[in-house]
Motif scaffolding. Structure first.
Motif, mmCIF file in Angstrom:
data_model
loop_
_atom_site.group_PDB
_atom_site.id
_atom_site.type_symbol
_atom_site.label_atom_id
_atom_site.label_comp_id
_atom_site.label_asym_id
_atom_site.label_seq_id
_atom_site.Cartn_x
_atom_site.Cartn_y
_atom_site.Cartn_z
ATOM 1 N N LEU A 230 -21.983 -13.190 -15.312
ATOM 2 C CA LEU A 230 -22.839 -14.299 -15.749
ATOM 3 C C LEU A 230 -24.238 -14.208 -15.135
ATOM 4 O O LEU A 230 -25.157 -14.871 -15.611
ATOM 5 C CB LEU A 230 -22.211 -15.639 -15.360
ATOM 6 N N ALA A 231 -24.395 -13.421 -14.097
ATOM 7 C CA ALA A 231 -25.687 -13.316 -13.417
ATOM 8 C C ALA A 231 -26.791 -12.976 -14.416
ATOM 9 O O ALA A 231 -26.618 -12.125 -15.289
ATOM 10 C CB ALA A 231 -25.614 -12.261 -12.322
ATOM 11 N N GLY A 232 -27.894 -13.682 -14.281
ATOM 12 C CA GLY A 232 -29.039 -13.430 -15.154
ATOM 13 C C GLY A 232 -29.119 -14.359 -16.343
ATOM 14 O O GLY A 232 -30.153 -14.409 -17.022
ATOM 15 N N GLY A 242 -11.060 -27.473 -13.214
ATOM 16 C CA GLY A 242 -10.891 -28.190 -11.959
ATOM 17 C C GLY A 242 -10.477 -27.278 -10.825
ATOM 18 O O GLY A 242 -9.902 -27.728 -9.841
ATOM 19 N N ASN A 243 -10.781 -25.970 -10.957
ATOM 20 C CA ASN A 243 -10.445 -24.995 -9.930
ATOM 21 C C ASN A 243 -11.680 -24.776 -9.060
ATOM 22 O O ASN A 243 -12.699 -24.255 -9.511
ATOM 23 C CB ASN A 243 -10.007 -23.685 -10.596
ATOM 24 N N ALA A 244 -11.591 -25.188 -7.783
ATOM 25 C CA ALA A 244 -12.759 -25.177 -6.907
ATOM 26 C C ALA A 244 -13.320 -23.775 -6.714
ATOM 27 O O ALA A 244 -14.542 -23.590 -6.672
ATOM 28 C CB ALA A 244 -12.398 -25.800 -5.560
ATOM 29 N N SER A 245 -12.457 -22.775 -6.595
ATOM 30 C CA SER A 245 -12.949 -21.417 -6.361
ATOM 31 C C SER A 245 -13.649 -20.859 -7.595
ATOM 32 O O SER A 245 -14.648 -20.127 -7.477
ATOM 33 C CB SER A 245 -11.802 -20.495 -5.929
ATOM 34 N N VAL A 246 -13.138 -21.188 -8.780
ATOM 35 C CA VAL A 246 -13.791 -20.750 -10.022
ATOM 36 C C VAL A 246 -15.152 -21.408 -10.158
ATOM 37 O O VAL A 246 -16.154 -20.756 -10.502
ATOM 38 C CB VAL A 246 -12.907 -21.070 -11.242
ATOM 39 N N LEU A 247 -15.229 -22.686 -9.874
ATOM 40 C CA LEU A 247 -16.503 -23.399 -9.976
ATOM 41 C C LEU A 247 -17.527 -22.804 -9.007
ATOM 42 O O LEU A 247 -18.694 -22.604 -9.371
ATOM 43 C CB LEU A 247 -16.291 -24.881 -9.692
ATOM 44 N N ARG A 248 -17.093 -22.508 -7.809
ATOM 45 C CA ARG A 248 -18.010 -21.900 -6.837
ATOM 46 C C ARG A 248 -18.502 -20.549 -7.330
ATOM 47 O O ARG A 248 -19.702 -20.229 -7.217
ATOM 48 C CB ARG A 248 -17.326 -21.756 -5.479
ATOM 49 N N ALA A 249 -17.600 -19.757 -7.883
ATOM 50 C CA ALA A 249 -17.994 -18.434 -8.372
ATOM 51 C C ALA A 249 -19.039 -18.541 -9.479
ATOM 52 O O ALA A 249 -19.971 -17.730 -9.548
ATOM 53 C CB ALA A 249 -16.764 -17.682 -8.866
ATOM 54 N N ILE A 250 -18.895 -19.544 -10.364
ATOM 55 C CA ILE A 250 -19.873 -19.753 -11.433
ATOM 56 C C ILE A 250 -21.234 -20.108 -10.847
ATOM 57 O O ILE A 250 -22.266 -19.552 -11.230
ATOM 58 C CB ILE A 250 -19.392 -20.857 -12.395
ATOM 59 N N HIS A 251 -21.238 -21.034 -9.900
ATOM 60 C CA HIS A 251 -22.494 -21.442 -9.276
ATOM 61 C C HIS A 251 -23.164 -20.264 -8.563
ATOM 62 O O HIS A 251 -24.385 -20.093 -8.640
ATOM 63 C CB HIS A 251 -22.237 -22.588 -8.291
ATOM 64 N N GLU A 252 -22.374 -19.475 -7.881
ATOM 65 C CA GLU A 252 -22.942 -18.357 -7.138
ATOM 66 C C GLU A 252 -23.456 -17.267 -8.075
ATOM 67 O O GLU A 252 -24.498 -16.657 -7.825
ATOM 68 C CB GLU A 252 -21.906 -17.801 -6.167
ATOM 69 N N ALA A 253 -22.743 -17.022 -9.171
ATOM 70 C CA ALA A 253 -23.164 -15.974 -10.109
ATOM 71 C C ALA A 253 -24.436 -16.365 -10.839
ATOM 72 O O ALA A 253 -25.344 -15.538 -11.028
ATOM 73 C CB ALA A 253 -22.050 -15.690 -11.113
ATOM 74 N N LEU A 254 -24.539 -17.617 -11.249
ATOM 75 C CA LEU A 254 -25.699 -18.052 -12.019
ATOM 76 C C LEU A 254 -26.902 -18.391 -11.136
ATOM 77 O O LEU A 254 -28.048 -18.228 -11.559
ATOM 78 C CB LEU A 254 -25.325 -19.262 -12.881
ATOM 79 N N ASP A 256 -30.018 -19.818 -9.581
ATOM 80 C CA ASP A 256 -31.065 -20.680 -10.133
ATOM 81 C C ASP A 256 -31.002 -20.757 -11.650
ATOM 82 O O ASP A 256 -31.656 -21.616 -12.259
ATOM 83 C CB ASP A 256 -32.445 -20.163 -9.717
ATOM 84 N N GLY A 257 -30.225 -19.873 -12.279
ATOM 85 C CA GLY A 257 -30.086 -19.890 -13.728
ATOM 86 C C GLY A 257 -29.171 -20.983 -14.235
ATOM 87 O O GLY A 257 -29.096 -21.243 -15.442
ATOM 88 N N LEU A 258 -28.462 -21.659 -13.319
ATOM 89 C CA LEU A 258 -27.577 -22.756 -13.716
ATOM 90 C C LEU A 258 -28.391 -24.046 -13.771
ATOM 91 O O LEU A 258 -28.922 -24.518 -12.764
ATOM 92 C CB LEU A 258 -26.425 -22.909 -12.720
ATOM 93 N N LYS A 259 -28.506 -24.616 -14.951
ATOM 94 C CA LYS A 259 -29.350 -25.788 -15.160
ATOM 95 C C LYS A 259 -28.585 -27.102 -15.082
ATOM 96 O O LYS A 259 -29.180 -28.150 -14.827
ATOM 97 C CB LYS A 259 -30.047 -25.681 -16.523
ATOM 98 N N TYR A 260 -27.277 -27.065 -15.329
ATOM 99 C CA TYR A 260 -26.469 -28.282 -15.288
ATOM 100 C C TYR A 260 -25.019 -27.865 -15.136
ATOM 101 O O TYR A 260 -24.557 -26.918 -15.790
ATOM 102 C CB TYR A 260 -26.649 -29.096 -16.568
ATOM 103 N N SER A 261 -24.295 -28.578 -14.270
ATOM 104 C CA SER A 261 -22.884 -28.289 -14.014
ATOM 105 C C SER A 261 -22.065 -29.526 -14.339
ATOM 106 O O SER A 261 -22.194 -30.563 -13.688
ATOM 107 C CB SER A 261 -22.682 -27.886 -12.549
ATOM 108 N N CYS A 262 -21.238 -29.418 -15.371
ATOM 109 C CA CYS A 262 -20.474 -30.553 -15.900
ATOM 110 C C CYS A 262 -18.992 -30.379 -15.583
ATOM 111 O O CYS A 262 -18.419 -29.305 -15.815
ATOM 112 C CB CYS A 262 -20.693 -30.632 -17.411
#
Length: 357
Positions: A230-232, A242-254, A256-262
């Motif tokens: 997902l990077a870039g 609702g998986n905390a580790s998956v959510l963290r991985a998404i935030h870390e991969a994206l 500053d490219g992550l604009k909103y986390s729902c």
């Protein structure tokens, strides 16, 4: 006699079936006999978040226990209300039980609301019952699909509406976890129809990749092990797992490219814990569909909102024929077993469970 499945609120894996006399009717009330309902991850969410969002309050149970709300069909078995006729069928919010006493009000040709005092503090979305003879969204050939998908579809429709209102927060990509889940499939469908310029990426377990790809609703499908790809991207994310580790991985991969986390629901119950370490990027925001629906209706007007929703729903309903089969089961014992299996993540992604009583 009436029967209900009770869930221990402190341990959702403990259930029991209880019988008692059917509720007595007073003037202006009616007794619904439950005909059928679906068992999905949405019902697990109701149980997991039952205390925080008041879901246990709809259908009272003995102290410490709860009755999980379901969406389905019922028939009026007895009525003390002059405008509610014995034998008419309705669709709406029902208990995992054989009967429900309601106090109909706000009655129109197509619907009524349960005006029971204990239900009034909750969102009116859950208190409305569609009278099938006057319901323009009723498709007799697809009643099972309605029970399986419509409550989830409504959430997905509102998520897309929220993003569209905010111009997708400047993003060009929509990332969805639990891409095999019914809510994620519905969101992908609505986004494809209403925002084709937004790229749709579905995240799922390795075993579900083939099914998710076959749905044709995503531009790209990745396993959870591939989140780094997902990077870039310039993206918004919707986490159904609702998986905390998956959510963290998404935030870390994206980054500053992550604009909103729902955040929506919790399909991975065993992994829904939170980490003490702050997530990079925007703080995740929990999506509560009834609040967003009230806002959308206020902004668009009831008629315009209803027309937009009904059109999108009909299109999606037809599309489900291509990737979903109905697993029909019978009786509350099967409902109890289906809920426990779904709670443990045992539901097949290409099947929807329908219970008939």
């Amino acid at each position: 006699m009436a029967e209900a499945v009770h869930i221990l609120r402190s341990d959702l894996t403990r259930t029991e079936r209880q019988s008692q006399p059917a509720p007595a009717l007073g003037p202006g009330s009616a007794l619904l006999r439950v005909e059928s309902f679906a068992v999905t991850a949405n019902n697990v969410t109701y149980a997991v978040m039952g205390d925080g969002f008041g879901y246990w309050n709809f259908f009272p149970a003995p102290e410490g226990w709860g009755i999980v709300p379901m969406w389905g069909h019922a028939v009026v078995e007895a009525s003390e209300h002059p405008d509610i006729v014995v034998g008419e069928r309705v669709y709406g919010y029902l208990p995992m039980a054989s009967h429900l006493r309601v106090e109909p009000g706000n009655i129109s040709r197509g619907s009524f609301s349960d005006m029971a005092a204990h239900r009034q503090p909750m969102s009116p979305v859950y208190n409305q019952y569609r009278r099938l003879e006057g319901d323009p969204t009723h498709d007799p050939a697809r009643e099972a699909q309605r029970m399986i998908f419509q409550p989830l579809f409504g959430t997905s429709f509102l998520i897309e509406a929220m993003f569209a209102k905010e111009n997708w927060f400047g993003a060009d990509t929509l990332v969805m976890t639990s891409a095999s889940s019914k809510t994620s499939l519905a969101l992908a469908h609505v986004a494809r129809a209403k925002a084709p310029q937004i790229r749709r990426i579905g995240l799922t377990s390795a075993g579900n990749i083939a099914f998710v790809a076959k749905s044709g609703l995503y531009d790209e499908v990745l396993s959870y092990a591939e989140i780094g790809k997902l990077a870039g991207h310039n993206a918004v994310s919707v986490d159904f797992a609702g998986n905390a580790s998956v959510l963290r991985a998404i935030h870390e991969a994206l980054g500053d490219g992550l604009k909103y986390s729902c955040l929506v629901g919790a399909t991975h119950v065993d992994a829904r814990g939170q980490s003490d370490a702050p997530l990079p990027g925007p703080a995740p925001i929990l999506f509560f569909a009834p609040d967003h629906m009230n806002a959308a209706v206020k902004e668009m007007g009831f008629d315009a909102f209803t027309a937009s929703y009904n059109g999108a729903w009909r299109d999606f309903l037809v599309s489900t024929d291509g990737f979903m089969t109905v697993d029909e089961r019978h009786g509350l014992a099967e409902a109890e077993a289906a809920f426990l299996s779904t709670l443990k993540g045992g539901a097949a992604p290409d099947q929807g469970i329908v219970i008939r009583l």
